[in-house]
Design a protein around this motif. Structure first.
Motif, PDB file in Angstrom:
ATOM      1  N   THR A  19       0.808  -1.387  -0.174  1.00  0.00           N
ATOM      2  CA  THR A  19      -0.142   0.052   0.002  1.00  0.00           C
ATOM      3  C   THR A  19       0.922   1.394  -0.309  1.00  0.00           C
ATOM      4  OG1 THR A  19      -0.177  -0.017   2.313  1.00  0.00           O
ATOM      5  CG2 THR A  19      -1.758  -0.969   1.394  1.00  0.00           C
ATOM      6  N   LEU A  22       1.115   2.150  -3.938  1.00  0.00           N
ATOM      7  CA  LEU A  22       0.143   2.156  -4.841  1.00  0.00           C
ATOM      8  C   LEU A  22      -0.803   3.171  -4.093  1.00  0.00           C
ATOM      9  CD1 LEU A  22      -0.955  -1.953  -5.469  1.00  0.00           C
ATOM     10  CD2 LEU A  22       0.843  -0.404  -6.584  1.00  0.00           C
ATOM     11  N   SER A 226       4.835   8.347 -11.397  1.00  0.00           N
ATOM     12  CA  SER A 226       4.814   7.584 -10.783  1.00  0.00           C
ATOM     13  C   SER A 226       6.947   7.823 -10.107  1.00  0.00           C
ATOM     14  CB  SER A 226       5.006   5.655 -10.957  1.00  0.00           C
ATOM     15  OG  SER A 226       3.376   6.064 -11.931  1.00  0.00           O
ATOM     16  N   THR A 278       6.333  -4.668  -5.509  1.00  0.00           N
ATOM     17  CA  THR A 278       5.289  -4.038  -6.105  1.00  0.00           C
ATOM     18  C   THR A 278       5.816  -2.714  -6.748  1.00  0.00           C
ATOM     19  OG1 THR A 278       4.325  -4.467  -3.657  1.00  0.00           O
ATOM     20  CG2 THR A 278       3.169  -2.115  -4.484  1.00  0.00           C
ATOM     21  N   LEU A 282       3.885  -1.837 -10.491  1.00  0.00           N
ATOM     22  CA  LEU A 282       3.290  -0.786 -10.934  1.00  0.00           C
ATOM     23  C   LEU A 282       3.926  -0.151 -11.894  1.00  0.00           C
ATOM     24  CD1 LEU A 282       0.969   1.465  -9.685  1.00  0.00           C
ATOM     25  CD2 LEU A 282       2.768   2.546  -8.704  1.00  0.00           C
ATOM     26  N   PHE A 294      -6.819   1.910  -9.183  1.00  0.00           N
ATOM     27  CA  PHE A 294      -7.052   2.411  -7.746  1.00  0.00           C
ATOM     28  C   PHE A 294      -8.416   3.648  -7.773  1.00  0.00           C
ATOM     29  CE2 PHE A 294      -3.204   2.253 -10.499  1.00  0.00           C
ATOM     30  CZ  PHE A 294      -2.716   0.554  -9.503  1.00  0.00           C
TER      31      PHE A 294
END
Length: 313
Positions: A19, A22, A226, A278, A282, A294
């Motif tokens: 988490t 993301l 990102s 992760t 992503l 999301f």
């Protein structure tokens, strides 16, 4: 050393590793998890642990992007080293707004904002924001294709980096933006993204969510937004962890016994390994997909948080 406590710590590390990166709010998930899985530790240690466990997550960024972030890499020439130092300058600049506002208000926010109502509201509001922004980007791209004949995957002649949406990144997800490389991020854009990061001081917003939204609105592709978000996390998380450690040891008089050290070590290790997976996932995902999924997830989670705590009331 209780193995059950270590399993709980490992699960918290798993949640953190997923988490944190993301845009779905690690705080929102931790609040829910804490309702069902409680470590047998003091409240002061738990408050510190939930922040310091992020050190494991941030080490994953340092490992994955070590070459890109290392200005002393022997394979880089003078220009490469200069570009890396410039990138670090942008990272530090972008961290200033949150540091200036967040450090003096840390105790106030922890006392007044860390509750289910605030977290749920932030989850839903920013979930809607992701959906609206991505739909807006889709309309902009469709209009440009119709009016200018721009084909996804092409770069128009005379592309200007100061104007949003002048370039179209070659992705199946229809990603576009004037800034297609982190190296091309202007100082003012980096600072603007840092201002958006201030929003993440409200629990439930998501640090990565707020900075990604800022990057998209300021003309970055999803990949650039990102990646810069990952880089911003380095000083932010190290600073927040140091602050919590000092508070725990100096102000709260906390100590680290064998049990506490084991819990901390397991949590950080699991967060590190899961973060590696992760982040890789992503970066591949955003090349071909939007952030709408999301946004929907955030709204659903926000509703779940509200419903759960209403049932407890």
């Amino acid at each position: 050393m209780n193995p059950i406590e270590l399993l709980k710590s490992a699960f918290l590390g798993l949640v953190e590793g997923i988490t944190e990166w993301l845009p779905i709010s690690s705080t929102g998930h931790m609040i829910l998890v804490d309702e069902f899985i409680k470590l047998n530790v003091s409240e002061e240690f738990m408050n510190m642990f939930l922040v310091v466990i992020q050190l494991g997550a941030i080490l994953a960024v340092c490992v994955l992007f070590f070459h890109e972030l290392n200005p002393f890499s022997p394979s880089k020439g003078r220009e490469g080293r200069r570009a890396t130092w410039s990138l670090w300058g942008k990272i530090v600049l972008a961290c200033l707004p949150a540091a200036i506002i967040g450090i003096p208000l840390d105790d106030f926010m922890e006392e007044h904002l860390y509750n289910s109502v605030v977290v749920a509201a932030a989850l839903i509001v920013y979930g809607i924001a992701f959906i609206v922004i991505e739909m807006w980007r889709k309309r902009v791209l469709a209009r440009r294709v119709e009016e200018e004949g721009v084909v996804p995957g092409s770069r128009p002649a005379g592309t200007h980096f100061a104007r949003p949406a002048e370039a179209v990144e070659p992705t199946e997800g229809g990603d576009f933006g004037a800034i297609t490389r982190v190296e091309d991020l202007p100082l003012k854009t980096a600072f603007g993204i840092g201002c958006f990061q201030v929003l993440s001081l409200i629990p439930g917003t998501s640090r990565s969510g707020s900075t990604i939204i800022g990057g998209l609105l300021l003309g970055c592709t999803r990949s650039v937004a990102s990646k810069f978000t990952f880089f911003l996390a380095i000083p932010v998380m190290f600073g927040a962890s140091a602050l919590k450690l000092v508070k725990y040891v100096v102000l709260d008089g906390g100590t680290f016994g064998t049990n506490e050290l084991a819990i901390m070590g397991v949590g950080c290790l699991v967060a590190f390994v899961v973060s590696l997976l992760t982040i890789k996932w992503l970066m591949n995902f955003v090349r071909k997909h939007t952030f709408i999924a999301f946004g929907v997830y955030r709204i659903v989670l926000g509703v779940v948080v509200i419903a759960y705590f209403l049932l407890l009331a």
